[in-house]
Scaffold this motif. Sequence first.
Motif, PDB file in Angstrom:
ATOM      1  N   THR A  98     -41.874  -7.322 -10.450  1.00 24.22           N
ATOM      2  CA  THR A  98     -40.989  -6.171 -10.315  1.00 24.22           C
ATOM      3  C   THR A  98     -41.697  -4.877 -10.694  1.00 24.22           C
ATOM      4  OG1 THR A  98     -39.078  -7.568 -10.800  1.00 24.22           O
ATOM      5  CG2 THR A  98     -38.781  -5.191 -11.026  1.00 24.22           C
ATOM      6  N   ASP A  99     -42.451  -4.912 -11.774  1.00 23.06           N
ATOM      7  CA  ASP A  99     -43.078  -3.697 -12.277  1.00 23.06           C
ATOM      8  C   ASP A  99     -44.333  -3.299 -11.500  1.00 23.06           C
ATOM      9  OD1 ASP A  99     -41.121  -3.697 -14.205  1.00 23.06           O
ATOM     10  OD2 ASP A  99     -42.391  -4.572 -15.765  1.00 23.06           O
ATOM     11  N   LEU A 100     -45.085  -4.300 -11.027  1.00 23.13           N
ATOM     12  CA  LEU A 100     -46.416  -4.017 -10.493  1.00 23.13           C
ATOM     13  C   LEU A 100     -46.539  -4.153  -8.983  1.00 23.13           C
ATOM     14  CD1 LEU A 100     -48.365  -5.934 -13.285  1.00 23.13           C
ATOM     15  CD2 LEU A 100     -47.976  -3.474 -13.126  1.00 23.13           C
ATOM     16  N   PHE A 101     -45.888  -5.148  -8.399  1.00 25.41           N
ATOM     17  CA  PHE A 101     -45.989  -5.357  -6.954  1.00 25.41           C
ATOM     18  C   PHE A 101     -44.881  -4.649  -6.175  1.00 25.41           C
ATOM     19  CE2 PHE A 101     -48.527  -9.601  -6.877  1.00 25.41           C
ATOM     20  CZ  PHE A 101     -49.713  -8.881  -6.931  1.00 25.41           C
ATOM     21  N   ALA A 102     -43.661  -4.687  -6.700  1.00 26.35           N
ATOM     22  CA  ALA A 102     -42.512  -4.180  -5.950  1.00 26.35           C
ATOM     23  C   ALA A 102     -42.661  -2.720  -5.508  1.00 26.35           C
ATOM     24  CB  ALA A 102     -41.228  -4.366  -6.757  1.00 26.35           C
ATOM     25  N   PRO A 103     -43.228  -1.811  -6.321  1.00 27.29           N
ATOM     26  CA  PRO A 103     -43.361  -0.430  -5.850  1.00 27.29           C
ATOM     27  C   PRO A 103     -44.194  -0.301  -4.577  1.00 27.29           C
ATOM     28  CG  PRO A 103     -43.590  -0.514  -8.230  1.00 27.29           C
ATOM     29  CD  PRO A 103     -43.596  -1.944  -7.756  1.00 27.29           C
ATOM     30  N   VAL A 104     -45.238  -1.125  -4.446  1.00 28.33           N
ATOM     31  CA  VAL A 104     -46.039  -1.091  -3.216  1.00 28.33           C
ATOM     32  C   VAL A 104     -45.300  -1.807  -2.093  1.00 28.33           C
ATOM     33  CG1 VAL A 104     -48.243  -1.697  -2.160  1.00 28.33           C
ATOM     34  CG2 VAL A 104     -48.158  -0.996  -4.553  1.00 28.33           C
ATOM     35  N   LEU A 105     -44.665  -2.927  -2.404  1.00 28.25           N
ATOM     36  CA  LEU A 105     -43.947  -3.680  -1.375  1.00 28.25           C
ATOM     37  C   LEU A 105     -42.781  -2.888  -0.804  1.00 28.25           C
ATOM     38  CD1 LEU A 105     -43.898  -7.270  -2.930  1.00 28.25           C
ATOM     39  CD2 LEU A 105     -45.516  -6.283  -1.305  1.00 28.25           C
ATOM     40  N   ALA A 106     -42.277  -1.926  -1.551  1.00 24.94           N
ATOM     41  CA  ALA A 106     -41.187  -1.094  -1.043  1.00 24.94           C
ATOM     42  C   ALA A 106     -41.605  -0.316   0.197  1.00 24.94           C
ATOM     43  CB  ALA A 106     -40.715  -0.127  -2.134  1.00 24.94           C
ATOM     44  N   ARG A 107     -42.883  -0.020   0.330  1.00 25.97           N
ATOM     45  CA  ARG A 107     -43.352   0.697   1.525  1.00 25.97           C
ATOM     46  C   ARG A 107     -43.205  -0.183   2.765  1.00 25.97           C
ATOM     47  NH1 ARG A 107     -49.078   2.286  -1.267  1.00 25.97           N
ATOM     48  NH2 ARG A 107     -48.239   3.325  -3.110  1.00 25.97           N
ATOM     49  N   TYR A 108     -43.495  -1.465   2.619  1.00 22.23           N
ATOM     50  CA  TYR A 108     -43.315  -2.393   3.740  1.00 22.23           C
ATOM     51  C   TYR A 108     -41.821  -2.597   4.015  1.00 22.23           C
ATOM     52  CZ  TYR A 108     -48.204  -3.540   2.671  1.00 22.23           C
ATOM     53  OH  TYR A 108     -49.559  -3.475   2.422  1.00 22.23           O
ATOM     54  N   ALA A 109     -41.032  -2.620   2.962  1.00 26.58           N
ATOM     55  CA  ALA A 109     -39.583  -2.757   3.144  1.00 26.58           C
ATOM     56  C   ALA A 109     -39.019  -1.578   3.927  1.00 26.58           C
ATOM     57  CB  ALA A 109     -38.894  -2.869   1.782  1.00 26.58           C
ATOM     58  N   ARG A 110     -39.493  -0.390   3.641  1.00 27.48           N
ATOM     59  CA  ARG A 110     -39.032   0.786   4.379  1.00 27.48           C
ATOM     60  C   ARG A 110     -39.386   0.661   5.858  1.00 27.48           C
ATOM     61  NH1 ARG A 110     -35.165   3.579   5.004  1.00 27.48           N
ATOM     62  NH2 ARG A 110     -35.070   3.934   2.742  1.00 27.48           N
ATOM     63  N   LEU A 168     -28.008  -8.613   5.282  1.00 28.56           N
ATOM     64  CA  LEU A 168     -28.408  -9.760   4.464  1.00 28.56           C
ATOM     65  C   LEU A 168     -29.891  -9.670   4.159  1.00 28.56           C
ATOM     66  CD1 LEU A 168     -27.964 -12.606   3.222  1.00 28.56           C
ATOM     67  CD2 LEU A 168     -28.431 -13.545   5.504  1.00 28.56           C
ATOM     68  N   ASP A 169     -30.256  -9.925   2.903  1.00 30.70           N
ATOM     69  CA  ASP A 169     -31.660  -9.976   2.486  1.00 30.70           C
ATOM     70  C   ASP A 169     -31.914 -11.346   1.873  1.00 30.70           C
ATOM     71  OD1 ASP A 169     -34.250  -9.419   1.779  1.00 30.70           O
ATOM     72  OD2 ASP A 169     -33.741  -8.051   0.138  1.00 30.70           O
ATOM     73  N   VAL A 170     -32.681 -12.171   2.571  1.00 31.16           N
ATOM     74  CA  VAL A 170     -32.959 -13.550   2.143  1.00 31.16           C
ATOM     75  C   VAL A 170     -34.312 -13.600   1.437  1.00 31.16           C
ATOM     76  CG1 VAL A 170     -33.378 -15.908   2.932  1.00 31.16           C
ATOM     77  CG2 VAL A 170     -31.548 -14.544   3.967  1.00 31.16           C
ATOM     78  N   ALA A 171     -34.362 -14.351   0.333  1.00 30.07           N
ATOM     79  CA  ALA A 171     -35.542 -14.348  -0.545  1.00 30.07           C
ATOM     80  C   ALA A 171     -35.780 -12.915  -1.016  1.00 30.07           C
ATOM     81  CB  ALA A 171     -36.768 -14.938   0.146  1.00 30.07           C
ATOM     82  N   ALA A 172     -34.718 -12.353  -1.560  1.00 26.60           N
ATOM     83  CA  ALA A 172     -34.673 -10.924  -1.879  1.00 26.60           C
ATOM     84  C   ALA A 172     -35.510 -10.540  -3.079  1.00 26.60           C
ATOM     85  CB  ALA A 172     -33.221 -10.500  -2.117  1.00 26.60           C
ATOM     86  N   GLY A 173     -35.948 -11.513  -3.890  1.00 26.54           N
ATOM     87  CA  GLY A 173     -36.701 -11.181  -5.087  1.00 26.54           C
ATOM     88  C   GLY A 173     -35.892 -10.276  -6.000  1.00 26.54           C
ATOM     89  N   PRO A 174     -36.544  -9.288  -6.618  1.00 31.22           N
ATOM     90  CA  PRO A 174     -35.819  -8.387  -7.524  1.00 31.22           C
ATOM     91  C   PRO A 174     -35.068  -7.279  -6.795  1.00 31.22           C
ATOM     92  CG  PRO A 174     -38.117  -7.777  -7.474  1.00 31.22           C
ATOM     93  CD  PRO A 174     -37.994  -8.995  -6.601  1.00 31.22           C
TER      94      PRO A 174
END
Length: 272
Positions: free
Chosen positions: A21-33, A48-54
Amino acid sequence: MTTPATFQQPTAWDSVEAGYTDLFAPVLARYARAAVELAGPDRDARVLDVAAGPGTLALLVAPEVGHVSALDFSPVMIERLQAAASLRGLGNVEAVVGDGQALPYADAAFDVAFSMFGLIFFLDRALGLRELRRVLRSGGRAVVGSWAPLDPGTPPVVLSECLRAALAGPGGPPLELPLATQEAMHDALADAGFEQIVVSRATHEFVAADVDAFWAVHARANVLLAPLLNGRAAEARERLAARVVGDLRDRLGGGEIRYSQTALLGLGVRGA
């Protein structure tokens, strides 16, 4: 029956939640966008968000749509997602612990569905894709995210090589993630019954201050590495870390680590 690998079990993801959540998610948010822009949900969409993680994607899209249902098999991830939704005042987010291969939702319940870098780990990916299609209305859109292969010499590839050498010599080939080519993604979506399939690419950069920072991120947040470290006694863990970090420094140098990683985003539409 196939035995789940460590990274296919909830406890592995529970163990990396804080780092992820702290280290990967901020970068992964760019792919989510990029995935949200590809799907283009309407303002009143049920998502629906499957395997949504944090909640990397769920929390990002929630202010833009009518309702978001987020599901993950990791109770710790879902707890973090619920807390973050509450903190942000997102009353339209429902988060549940569940299996993406047996979704607890009615047929045609959603307008748009996502699974970013989660469905690729399922024991039965084909079933997961069929479930994703089942819960979409006619004309509903799904986006699935996977990783394209990294080039030789890219820092995560070097890390994998150094780790395998430290553990047991050269060993076998590194883990090959599925749906890693545009053709494989297209065929998987088509086999699940999706139509109007488009596979696009999104590339973003990962940065670490140096080898020590790079190792620290993966030791805390990488679900392929952290459980292996956590399963060792403290002294053995420290020896392994010292060996791998030393090898990484020899191969990558002492300066900033910077590399790009490409995701494949597969869009499919449920027909009539």
